[in-house]
Each structure stands twice: as structure tokens, then as C-alpha cells.
Design an enzyme around this catalytic site. Structure first.
Site, PDB file in Angstrom:
ATOM      1  CD  GLU A  57     -10.024   3.793  -0.700  1.00  0.00           C
ATOM      2  OE1 GLU A  57     -10.839   4.258   0.105  1.00  0.00           O
ATOM      3  OE2 GLU A  57      -8.931   3.302  -0.342  1.00  0.00           O
TER       4      GLU A  57
ATOM      5  CG  ASP B 265      -2.327   0.563   0.805  1.00  0.00           C
ATOM      6  OD1 ASP B 265      -2.354   1.705   0.323  1.00  0.00           O
ATOM      7  OD2 ASP B 265      -3.356  -0.131   0.971  1.00  0.00           O
TER       8      ASP B 265
ATOM      9  CG  HIS C  18      -4.430   1.927  -2.171  1.00  0.00           C
ATOM     10  ND1 HIS C  18      -4.454   2.563  -0.964  1.00  0.00           N
ATOM     11  CD2 HIS C  18      -5.714   1.924  -2.609  1.00  0.00           C
ATOM     12  CE1 HIS C  18      -5.699   2.922  -0.663  1.00  0.00           C
ATOM     13  NE2 HIS C  18      -6.486   2.551  -1.652  1.00  0.00           N
TER      14      HIS C  18
HETATM   15  C1  ACM Z   1     -10.848  -0.521   1.005  1.00  0.00           C
HETATM   16  O1  ACM Z   1     -11.278  -0.487   2.167  1.00  0.00           O
HETATM   17  N1  ACM Z   1     -10.281   0.546   0.482  1.00  0.00           N
HETATM   18  C2  ACM Z   1     -10.941  -1.721   0.197  1.00  0.00           C
END
Ligand code: ACM
Ligand code: ZN
Length: 550
Positions: free
Chosen positions: A333, A199, A269
Site C-alpha cells: 500500500e 506504521d 506506511h
Molecule cells: C496489509 O494488510 N496491508 C499487508
């Protein structure tokens, strides 16, 4: 002769003094077995007595490990160090066998008679879950023998995918802690560990072709203080797993019938990876391993050919390392602001002929293109993909599995479209949320309020789903994001005892679930948490209405 008698007497007296206390087992454990029939006849032989002479017997080499698990689990609960053997004595034994007539490979039967307990599993995994039930039936830990009531248990899980997730990027937990997490999962009859390895705040897996991921991307210089204050501490956070450590954890999990699904979250991410290889981003950097939390705009450049090479190389090494059929490719995201302003991304959009339409922007379709690329690449390695529900945006290959996290909507839509689905809605199963409205009694959490009684009412298959849709709901998982979970003991506190509610959802048929009954069974499980030294949140035990479902 006289002397011998005297010695014999002394021996008998000693035996008399060392008579161990006894406790009675209760098969109403978490999760509750599907069928329990206890012999209520008032006879002297209505119990099997587990004592120091009980032998655990098994047939077939595979079950040697299961037999040893049973002995190891019983030790801290009873103080007994039981013998494991392939030879069956005439009585006082627990036998382990597989029986292919048991339809569900994870199903099992336990037949308790006064002279023996017979366990039969659909496969070794079924035997393993029978062992978990025998273990959890012991009401408390102590130096005692155990009376198992004579009767029969038949059991099998509702869902084939029973998952728990752990984010090791926002905070790093060493391999030994991950093994403990896996032990905790086994106690709750779970079979899939979703390991969120990469991440923005840290890359945690060694990749041989890209050594700077371990050297640079695994280390951050500090962390934002509190909730997005704009102030940062200067405490370094770092760590990654070598491939050998990962192999060892995979093996440890497999012995406990747990598959590990690794996640490499892409194309968003990825800021930690960009800090090590800035040319993979749209702007070229420089980038830092992110000290902030939230969603960064810095993502992989989808117009750069070397990004696709990077993804193939990384996923190739991950696919070679993990035996799992599935690889999680994230997909959540991914802001599109860099792509909108990047000449390479825009050229790619043109080359692919992508256009905005009523449902999706060209940039969302570009993410779909990235997803399709990695999905095709992983298919060439014999793997299938799972991704967060954003991967539905802009089109998706039919054999992709969707993990529904933004509530249940993504999962419902995916199941309508014929995709397999894992339900992990933040509304019920985000265990980084608080466990009671009394936030002052808990460490800082990300927010929300998800008390155990609210978790418990979650129904992954709803009445308005068609049977076809319902057949695509393959399982249920809870997620633990660790922005606000700096230590492993804190991670345990966040998931226990909420995992107990999750275990009932994952394992039991919905009509058998009842919160008051669950609450009555939870106390025994707490004793096991204590015996194993697992940290847990005590609030759930203080007042069953603490969370007051809202
Ligand atoms: C997430 O909680 N962004 C998958
Ligand atoms: Zn770009």
C-alpha cells in the site's frame, strides 16, 4: 511403641482423606499429532499416573529449560509442583531427551508406559512440542492427578514456518503483553512471531541514530472514531519498546522456540516517521502521526538520498538487534501520487532510466528500486528480506520471500516465479475480521466475516500448484491488525480460538484435517485458555455452525 502406632494410623487416615481425584488424558489435542497409538488392553497397568511423586528428568543442560517448562505448565492444570532433576528414579518419571534419528528437528516421539513417559525430540524444539502435547492432553484444570494412557505418539509439523503477526502501531501493547502473546503462540505450536513495529499511526522501536522516532513518532494525539467517520477523539495513544525491552522479548521468545521477524514497513506506511523527520517526505510536511486509518498518500521520498541513508541506518540497527535471518520490509500500500508530482522522485526515475510498460508504471519500478536497495543493504548484514505481495510489482531479487495477503494470487504468482512464499491471505487469515455474522454480539471490528469454520477449510497448497510451486510454500500465518483492537485482552479475543484452526493448518497433513474432529478437540484447549486466563471469543463454542461457511 503404642504411641508410634497411633501416630502412624493417624497419618494413614490423613493420606486416605487427601486422596486426589484423577482425570484421564486424551492425546487428541490441537493440533492433532500425526500418529497416536493407545494400548487398549484391559489391564491394571494401562496408565502412567502423574502424581506428586512424578519426577521430570532431563539429560543435557539445554533440556533443563524444557523440563522446567513442563513443570510450570502442569502446575495450573493439576496443582502439582513437580520436581525437576538430572537423576532418573527407578519409576514414576518423565524423561526428556533429543534423538538425532528423528528426521524433523521439530518432530518428537512420546512413549508412555505405566512406570514412565519417555519424550524424544529431533532437537530441543521437538521436546518442547512433545511437552505442549502432554500439557494439552489434560482435559481440564483442577487439583487432580492425571492418568496418561499407555501408548505411543509420533509427530512432526507440516510447515517449517508457523507464524502469527501483531500490529503494535495502531495500538500499542507493552512488552509483557507481547510475552503473553508469545506464550499463546507456543501453546499453538507456532514458531515465528511477525512483529509489525512501524506504521503511519505510531513508530514503536527505539532507533539510536534517530531519537525523534521514539520521542515524536511514537505518540499520536487522538484516533478516528468508528469506521472512518472524519471525527476524532483526543485520547493520546503512545508507546515504544527500548532496545533492552526488545532484547528481553527476543530472548523470551527464543526460549519458547519462536523466532521474531521484525517489520519496518517501507516506503509507504511511514507517516509517523515523517512527523519526526519531515524532510524525508516529498512535500517536506508538516505531517502528524496519523489519527486516521486507511492508506495515506504521505510516503518516503524515493528521490532523496537522505532517505536511503535513513533506511540503511534504521535497518542496520534493526538487523543488529534481531538475530532472525529475515527482516520484513513491508512494501504494501504505497500510493504513488506524491512520487508522480515530486521533482526529486521524477529526477530519480530519469536517472535510473525507468519507464512505464504494459505491466508496471515507472513509479512502481521506483518502489522496486527502493526494495532492491534495502535488500542489498540487508544482504550485506547477512539478512534476507520478506515483503508483502506488492514487492513483486516491478521486479524482485530471487531470494526475497513474498507474504501473500491480497488473497492467494500474489503467493501463487510468486511461487511460479520461484520465490519462497508465506501464505497469509486476507480471505482466510485476517483475524481483525468479525468471527460471526452476529456483529452485534462482538466489539466493533474492521469488517469482513471470518468464522472459525471458514478459517479451517483454508488449503495453503492447492491441487493446481506444481510440486515445484508447492515446495516454495514455506508456511502459513494469521495477521492481527489493530486499528479496532485497543486493548491486549481484545487482541486475545480476536485470535482465540481462531489460532486453533490455524494451528491445525500449520501443523497437520491436509488429509488428516476434519472440521468436526477439530471441533471435538477444541473444548480441551478452551479449558487451557481458561486456566491461563486468556480471553477468547466464546461464539465459536456456542454453535459450530455459527459462522456458516459462505
Ligand atoms: C496489509 O494488510 N496491508 C499487508
Ligand atoms: Zn519524492
Amino acid at each position: 511403641m503404642k504411641k508410634t502406632i497411633a501416630i502412624l494410623f493417624a497419618g494413614a487416615a490423613l493420606i486416605g482423606c487427601s486422596q486426589r481425584p484423577q482425570v484421564t488424558a486424551d492425546y487428541r489435542v490441537v493440533p492433532l499429532p500425526g500418529k497416536i497409538e493407545v494400548d487398549t488392553a484391559d489391564t491394571a497397568d494401562k496408565y502412567f499416573k502423574l502424581d506428586k511423586n512424578t519426577v521430570i528428568c532431563y539429560s543435557g543442560e539445554d533440556l533443563a529449560e524444557e523440563a522446567q517448562f513442563l513443570a510450570d505448565y502442569l502446575k495450573p492444570l493439576t496443582g502439582l509442583d513437580l520436581k525437576v532433576s538430572t537423576k532418573e528414579p527407578s519409576s514414576n518419571y518423565i524423561s526428556l531427551e533429543t534423538d538425532s534419528d528423528i528426521a524433523n528437528p521439530e518432530g518428537y516421539k512420546i512413549d508412555v508406559e505405566s512406570s514412565e513417559i519417555k519424550i524424544e525430540g529431533g532437537t530441543d524444539a521437538g521436546v518442547f512440542y512433545a511437552i505442549q502435547t502432554l500439557r494439552k492432553a489434560i482435559p481440564a484444570a483442577g487439583m487432580h492427578d492425571v492418568l496418561y494412557p499407555v501408548g505411543e505418539i509420533e509427530d512432526s509439523p507440516r510447515f517449517g514456518y508457523r507464524g502469527a503477526h501483531l500490529d503494535v502501531s495502531r495500538h500499542f501493547f507493552p512488552a509483557d503483553s507481547v510475552k503473553t502473546y508469545i506464550d499463546m503462540m507456543a501453546l499453538h505450536n507456532m514458531n515465528t512471531f511477525h512483529w509489525h513495529l512501524t506504521d503511519d499511526q505510531g513508530w514503536r522501536i527505539e532507533i539510536e541514530k534517530y531519537p525523534r522516532l521514539a520521542e515524536v513518532a511514537s505518540k499520536r494525539a487522538g484516533t478516528v472514531i468508528g469506521h472512518y467517520t472524519g471525527e476524532f477523539d483526543t485520547i493520546p495513544v503512545g508507546g515504544y519498546y527500548t532496545k533492552d525491552q526488545i532484547r528481553d522479548v527476543i530472548d523470551y521468545a527464543a526460549k519458547r522456540h519462536i523466532t521474531i521477524i521484525p517489520e519496518v514497513d517501507l516506503p509507504g506506511h511511514m507517516q509517523a516517521a515523517l512527523s519526526a523527520y519531515p524532510s524525508l517526505g516529498c512535500t517536506g510536511g508538516p505531517y502528524e502521526v496519523w489519527r486516521n486509518f486507511g492508506v495515506t498518500e504521505e510516503v518516503l521520498c524515493a528521490g532523496n538520498d537522505s532517505v536511503y541513508t535513513f533506511l540503511d541506518d534504521v535497518l542496520g540497527e534493526v538487523a543488529d538487534l534481531f538475530p532472525s535471518e529475515y527482516i520484513h520490509i513491508g512494501g504494501d500500500e504505497c500510493p504513488k501520487v506524491r512520487w508522480e508530482n515530486c521533482a526529486k522522485c521524477q529526477a530519480k526515475i530519469k536517472e535510473l532510466g525507468l519507464r512505464d510498460d504494459k505491466e508496471h508504471t515507472a513509479e512502481q519500478k521506483l518502489q522496486s528500486h527502493v526494495t532492491k536497495h534495502v535488500s542489498d543493504f540487508l544482504a550485506s548484514k547477512g539478512k534476507k528480506i520478506i515483503g508483502w505481495d506488492e514487492i513483486l510489482e516491478g521486479g524482485l531479487a530471487p531470494d526475497a520471500t513474498v507474504m501473500s495477503w491480497r488473497g492467494e494470487a500474489g503467493g501463487i504468482k510468486a511461487s511460479e516465479m520461484g520465490h519462497d512464499v508465506i501464505m497469509t491471505p486476507n480471505t482466510y487469515l485476517y483475524f481483525d475480521y468479525y468471527q460471526s455474522p452476529d456483529t452485534d454480539k462482538q466489539p466493533l471490528a474492521i469488517g469482513g466475516n471470518l468464522p472459525i469454520d471458514k478459517v479451517y477449510i483454508y488449503q495453503p497448497i492447492t491441487e493446481n500448484m506444481t510440486p515445484e510451486q508447492a515446495s516454495h510454500i514455506k508456511g502459513v500465518q494469521a495477521n492481527l491488525w489493530t486499528e479496532f483492537v485497543p486493548t491486549f485482552s481484545h487482541a486475545q479475543y480476536m485470535v482465540l480460538p481462531r489460532w486453533a484452526a490455524l494451528a491445525d493448518i500449520q501443523w497437520m497433513q491436509p488429509e488428516s484435517r476434519d472440521y468436526a474432529d477439530f471441533y471435538a478437540r477444541l473444548g480441551k484447549l478452551r479449558n487451557i485458555y481458561e486456566a491461563e486466563g486468556y480471553n477468547y471469543c466464546p461464539l465459536a463454542f456456542e454453535d459450530k455452525n455459527a459462522g456458516a461457511i459462505k
